[in-house]
Structure formats: structure tokens, C-alpha cells
Design a protein around this motif. Structure first.
Motif: not given
Length: 117
Positions: A19-39
């Protein structure tokens, strides 16, 4: 009656580590999708073109500011000719357009019919 299964202590550490290894990756990917959608990158072509225009206007000054801040000299960014890139994409789309797919399908069916005669 069902029993609740409890993981042994040795497996809990592995689950926590995963969970500690996967959590940051999922967070970054989710943030990238949010920024792409928002822009507007995930919208229609007009929204995508507008996002590209905004990025072209904002990125060079931001890069200069960061270079001054960190005291780093980067090589000049080459200009990319999008018309060639777009031309290549259009050629491939025309290759796999529905009319060509229908044509190839009918040719394939005719070939199979000829083989079974």
C-alpha cells in the motif's frame, strides 16, 4: 456460520508495504488525470486546441523563471511542426477508416467464399 479470516502478522507487513508503494503512484496518476480534465485536454477538439494555446503561452516563461531560480542553463527548446505530426495521424486514420475496413472485410469474405467453392 462463517469465520472471519485474519491475516497472519507476517502478511500484514507485506500488505502495508504494498500500500505504501502503490499509494503515491495512484495519487500522482489521479492528479494527472484531474489536471488533464480540468485544463480541457479530455474534452472535444476545441477544448484541446485551447489548452494547447494556453500551454504554449505559459510554459516558456515558467521554464525561464525556474532556470533563473535554480541557476541552470537549458538548451533552447526546438520548435515542433505540428502539421507533419497531424498529417501522419490523418494518414493512419484514413487507413483504418470505416470505408476501408468495410472494403477489406468484403474482400476477405469474398476470398473465403472462393476458397470454399
Amino acid at each position: 456460520m462463517t469465520k472471519n479470516r485474519v491475516l497472519p502478522a507476517s502478511n500484514l507487513g507485506e500488505v502495508h508495504l504494498a500500500a505504501r508503494k502503490t499509494g503515491p503512484k495512484v495519487t500522482i496518476a489521479g492528479g494527472a488525470v484531474y489536471v488533464a480534465y480540468d485544463s480541457g485536454l479530455l474534452g472535444n477538439s476545441e477544448q484541446g486546441s485551447e489548452a494547447l494555446r494556453k500551454a504554449k503561452a505559459v510554459i516558456p516563461p515558467a521554464m525561464e523563471e525556474w532556470m533563473k531560480y535554480f541557476g541552470v542553463e537549458l538548451p533552447t527548446i526546438p520548435k515542433i511542426e505540428f502539421s507533419l505530426l497531424t498529417r501522419g495521424i490523418l494518414v493512419r486514420i484514413q487507413l483504418f477508416a470505416p470505408t476501408k475496413a468495410t472494403e477489406y472485410t468484403s474482400q476477405g469474405l469474398q476470398y473465403l467464399k472462393d476458397l470454399t467453392k
